[in-house]
Design an enzyme around this catalytic site. Structure first.
Site, PDB file in Angstrom:
ATOM      1  N   GLY A  34     -15.651  16.617   4.645  1.00  0.00           N
ATOM      2  CA  GLY A  34     -15.086  17.984   4.611  1.00  0.00           C
ATOM      3  C   GLY A  34     -14.080  17.987   3.041  1.00  0.00           C
ATOM      4  N   LYS A  35     -14.399  17.097   2.201  1.00  0.00           N
ATOM      5  CA  LYS A  35     -13.657  17.045   1.189  1.00  0.00           C
ATOM      6  C   LYS A  35     -13.910  18.261   0.140  1.00  0.00           C
ATOM      7  CE  LYS A  35     -15.157  13.201  -0.224  1.00  0.00           C
ATOM      8  NZ  LYS A  35     -16.011  12.799   1.103  1.00  0.00           N
ATOM      9  N   THR A  36     -15.171  18.539  -0.018  1.00  0.00           N
ATOM     10  CA  THR A  36     -15.753  19.760  -0.983  1.00  0.00           C
ATOM     11  C   THR A  36     -15.024  21.069  -0.413  1.00  0.00           C
ATOM     12  OG1 THR A  36     -17.538  18.360  -1.502  1.00  0.00           O
ATOM     13  CG2 THR A  36     -17.670  20.851  -2.099  1.00  0.00           C
ATOM     14  N   GLU A  43     -37.023  -3.860  25.569  1.00  0.00           N
ATOM     15  CA  GLU A  43     -35.771  -2.664  26.227  1.00  0.00           C
ATOM     16  C   GLU A  43     -35.435  -3.168  27.278  1.00  0.00           C
ATOM     17  OE1 GLU A  43     -34.593  -0.879  24.075  1.00  0.00           O
ATOM     18  OE2 GLU A  43     -36.212  -0.953  22.557  1.00  0.00           O
TER      19      GLU A  43
HETATM   20  P1  ADP Z   1     -17.986  16.166   1.691  1.00  0.00           P
HETATM   21  O1  ADP Z   1     -17.582  16.453   0.444  1.00  0.00           O
HETATM   22  O2  ADP Z   1     -16.639  15.396   2.255  1.00  0.00           O
HETATM   23  O3  ADP Z   1     -19.231  14.895   1.584  1.00  0.00           O
HETATM   24  P2  ADP Z   1     -18.304  18.388   2.515  1.00  0.00           P
HETATM   25  O4  ADP Z   1     -17.124  19.258   2.415  1.00  0.00           O
HETATM   26  O5  ADP Z   1     -19.509  18.738   1.667  1.00  0.00           O
HETATM   27  O6  ADP Z   1     -18.219  16.976   2.813  1.00  0.00           O
HETATM   28  O7  ADP Z   1     -18.767  18.922   4.159  1.00  0.00           O
HETATM   29  C1  ADP Z   1     -20.224  19.099   4.498  1.00  0.00           C
HETATM   30  C2  ADP Z   1     -20.112  20.193   5.608  1.00  0.00           C
HETATM   31  O8  ADP Z   1     -20.018  19.697   6.811  1.00  0.00           O
HETATM   32  C3  ADP Z   1     -19.367  21.351   5.194  1.00  0.00           C
HETATM   33  O9  ADP Z   1     -20.117  22.302   4.564  1.00  0.00           O
HETATM   34  C4  ADP Z   1     -19.013  21.903   6.468  1.00  0.00           C
HETATM   35  O10 ADP Z   1     -20.045  22.809   7.095  1.00  0.00           O
HETATM   36  C5  ADP Z   1     -19.084  20.765   7.531  1.00  0.00           C
HETATM   37  N1  ADP Z   1     -17.492  20.087   7.487  1.00  0.00           N
HETATM   38  C6  ADP Z   1     -16.857  19.155   7.456  1.00  0.00           C
HETATM   39  N2  ADP Z   1     -15.868  19.009   7.494  1.00  0.00           N
HETATM   40  C7  ADP Z   1     -15.462  20.065   8.169  1.00  0.00           C
HETATM   41  C8  ADP Z   1     -14.239  20.648   8.983  1.00  0.00           C
HETATM   42  N3  ADP Z   1     -13.240  19.976   8.904  1.00  0.00           N
HETATM   43  N4  ADP Z   1     -14.513  21.863   9.239  1.00  0.00           N
HETATM   44  C9  ADP Z   1     -15.306  22.417   9.406  1.00  0.00           C
HETATM   45  N5  ADP Z   1     -16.723  22.006   8.726  1.00  0.00           N
HETATM   46  C10 ADP Z   1     -16.610  20.966   8.551  1.00  0.00           C
HETATM   47 ZN    ZN Z   2     -33.934  -4.088  20.256  1.00  0.00          ZN
HETATM   48 MG    MG Z   3     -18.846  16.584  -1.216  1.00  0.00          MG
END
Ligand code: ADP
Ligand code: ZN
Ligand code: MG
Length: 625
Positions: free
Chosen positions: A211-213, A429
């Site tokens: 969720g950095k972006t 398995e």
């Molecule tokens: P990163 O930039 O860290 O790779 P993104 O911000 O692109 O991650 O997150 C991808 C998707 O995951 C977001 O569009 C959202 O839908 C979901 N997501 C990630 N973190 C959260 C959060 N804390 N709350 C709600 N949705 C989240």
């Molecule tokens: Zn195996």
């Molecule tokens: Mg990202």
């Protein structure tokens, strides 16, 4: 440069037109000088197949080449008075067309026709030229031409997408830290007055999908300021100098619309340590990075522009980027904990109708290690499944199926499998399951299957119960024993071994190596770590030498092998002691393809094997409540 390329095309087409005109005039211009009597004669001898009269000209087509007229079938000649010709000959025409001698004939008095015939090639050529011109113009003005937008930053002004902190679930500490920035952007005066300095570069650090972006966009949304974003990979272009000018452009735009947030996603693509990397092309990156550093130093604090950047590899960033005045503050964004996961699930459940059976808390407990993106994906997959079944409500069953799909790829029932392959897989398995059953630290078996999913031929499922991933030496060792179960069973009961175990062996070896050389879990080597991180990158670490001697290296290798051998022997002992169970489970799998955890327990504890109840990945987590 483009115009020059256009010129030969134009010349070429002009040439074609001239040639075409010349050819038509050759045919059209040269008339066969037949007298009126001769023409009548042709008709009377029934030699004419068809004819057209246009103005004064008659075009004749004969049935057979006429020797009299130099062996031609097509004749063109002048009629002094077409109207007279028509009146005089009408009877003949009627008769001959009835008898089929004269196939077609026509009188075309309109003069427009022949003029049109002359004009149409010109029209076509003109059209083509016009099209070419439009094409060239649209390219030049930037439509499909990357050259036109070279220096421009590919930014997104995101002021109108209203992501706020409410959309980011769980990340409470991260939001707390970012609130300061929001406050500043809303009211910079307050900070200026008191002389407080707000960092103007913040680095969001964390694994993908956490969720950095989303956080960066939420900051802009909360502060209601412009959001200019660009991805590090956008900078990395083939053309030298483009990256640098994009950076310049980006900051120019930001200053114009300030207060604003400039967000550089995946900054590691451009901010790698300078002078590293293999192969060419890093000069360009260095230029871009230098420009970025210049820009970050170039505006004073409180100018209202804050630069956020995101990376999952802070370790490979150039140290210059992390110096004071640049990205001097880092915010770590991690995978969410149970509570965070539940909140994220709730966010993504919005707009979806959930069945009463759905217990998001239970789902949260069973999704250890899932990131926000994984959870969002999980909810979406479940919703897709419900929609495919034409259901309005999303059930726990949908979530269960979605989770299995995410963890291992969709089931591939259709893959044709040979009986022999199936037996190998079943024994493999069964070996895993029975070894794990006898290892106290290992999670209970949830399901065993020989239905292939994704890459794997079969699977033995057990879902980790614990959030805190802090395994002990014994746990790790027993995990190795369990991983070897498949291979050991093949060796013991099939008399041959297959490549099906290669992934198990990789994982077991890596675990053993970590135990010995990284976590200091081996007496011979003492509590010393010889591996850091373990991964090798192309780039900075390329030339790093091992931080230990050849002798230590040899000892590590020996100890790893000893450890794996010991685990192998223990696993073999367990499986030998339980041969009857291995066979029972194998037979069951061959008959039913899938064995649930409950059925497996029945088998192991000597009860009659019950009916299959639908396996739930969430089941094992229920009892801890
Ligand atoms: P990163 O930039 O860290 O790779 P993104 O911000 O692109 O991650 O997150 C991808 C998707 O995951 C977001 O569009 C959202 O839908 C979901 N997501 C990630 N973190 C959260 C959060 N804390 N709350 C709600 N949705 C989240
Ligand atoms: Zn195996
Ligand atoms: Mg990202």
């Amino acid at each position: 440069m483009r115009k020059r390329r256009l010129l030969p095309v134009v010349l070429y087409i002009l040439g074609l037109v001239l040639l075409f005109g010349w050819i038509t005039s050759m045919f059209g211009g040269k008339k066969d000088n037949l007298s009126y009597t001769q023409i009548k004669e042709l008709f009377e001898n029934a030699q004419v197949k068809s004819f057209v009269v246009e103005e004064q000209t008659i075009y004749l087509e004969l049935h057979e080449p006429s020797e009299k007229y130099s062996g031609k079938t097509d004749l063109i000649c002048e009629l002094a008075n077409p109207e007279f010709f028509r009146m005089e000959m009408q009877e003949t025409f009627d008769r001959q067309s009835k008898s089929g001698v004269l196939k077609t004939y026509a009188f075309r008095p309109e003069s427009g026709f022949s003029a049109f015939e002359l004009i149409w090639p010109l029209l076509i050529v003109g059209g083509v030229l016009l099209l070419l011109w439009f094409f060239a113009m649209s390219k030049l003005s930037g439509g499909g031409n990357p050259a036109a937008n070279f220096g421009k930053a590919r930014t997104t002004l995101g002021s109108n997408d209203n992501v706020t902190f409410a959309d980011v679930a769980g990340a409470d500490e991260e939001k707390e830290e970012l609130r300061e920035i929001v406050d500043f952007l809303r009211n910079p005066g307050k900070f200026k007055e008191i002389g407080a300095k707000i960092p103007h570069g913040l680095l969001l650090v964390g694994p993908p999908g956490t969720g950095k972006t989303l956080l960066a966009r939420a900051v802009a949304g909360e502060a209601k300021v412009q959001f200019l974003s660009i991805s590090g990979s956008d900078f990395v272009e083939l053309y030298v100098g483009v990256g640098a000018s994009r950076v310049r452009d980006l900051f120019e735009q930001a200053k114009k619309v300030a207060p604003a947030i400039v967000f550089i996603d995946e900054i590691d693509a451009v901010g790698r340590k300078r002078g590293s990397g293999l192969g060419g092309g890093h000069d360009e990156k260095e230029q871009t990075l230098n420009q970025l550093l210049v820009e970050m130093d170039g505006f004073t604090r409180n100018e209202g522009v804050i630069v956020l950047a995101a990376t999952n590899r802070p370790d490979i960033l150039d140290p210059a980027l992390l110096r004071p005045g640049r990205f001097d503050r880092q915010i770590h964004v991690g995978a969410p904990d149970v509570k965070g996961r539940e909140e994220i699930l709730k966010v993504h459940a919005k707009g979806k109708r959930l069945d009463e059976s759905v217990d998001l808390r239970l789902v949260a407990r069973s999704t250890v290690g899932f990131t926000g993106a994984d959870l969002s994906n999980l909810m979406n997959e479940a919703a897709i499944r419900a929609a495919c079944d034409n259901r309005k409500l999303l059930t726990m069953e949908d979530l269960n199926e979605a989770m299995m799909k995410i963890m291992a790829g969709p089931e591939k029932r259709s893959r044709v499998r040979q009986r022999k392959d199936l037996k190998e897989t079943a024994i493999h398995e069964a070996g895993h399951a029975i070894a794990m059953y006898h290892l106290p630290t290992q999670d209970p078996v949830l399901q065993i299957t020989i239905i292939p999913r994704g890459q794997s031929l079969g699977a033995t499922w057990h879902v980790p119960r614990d959030d805190s991933f802090n395994p002990t030496r014994n746990q790790m060792y027993e995990e190795i024993v369990g991983l070897l179960g498949g291979r050991v069973a093949e060796a013991l009961f099939l008399g041959d071994i297959s490549v099906g175990a290669s992934n198990d062996i990789d994982r077991a070896t890596k675990l053993a190596r970590d135990m010995v050389a990284r976590f200091g879990m081996c007496e011979e080597l003492g509590t010393v770590s010889y591996l850091d991180g373990g991964e090798v990158f192309i780039g900075r670490d390329y030339q790093t030498t091992k931080g230990y001697s050849e002798k230590v290296a040899a000892t590590i290798d020996d100890q790893v092998k000893l450890l794996v051998d010991k685990a192998y022997a223990q696993c073999a002992q367990i499986l030998k002691d339980n041969e009857d169970k291995v066979m029972a489970v194998t037979d069951f799998l061959l008959e039913h393809e899938t064995m649930t955890g409950a059925q497996f327990a029945d088998c192991m504890e000597g009860r009659e094997i019950g009916e299959a109840t639908k396996v739930s990945l969430f089941e094992s987590h229920k009892e801890d409540e």
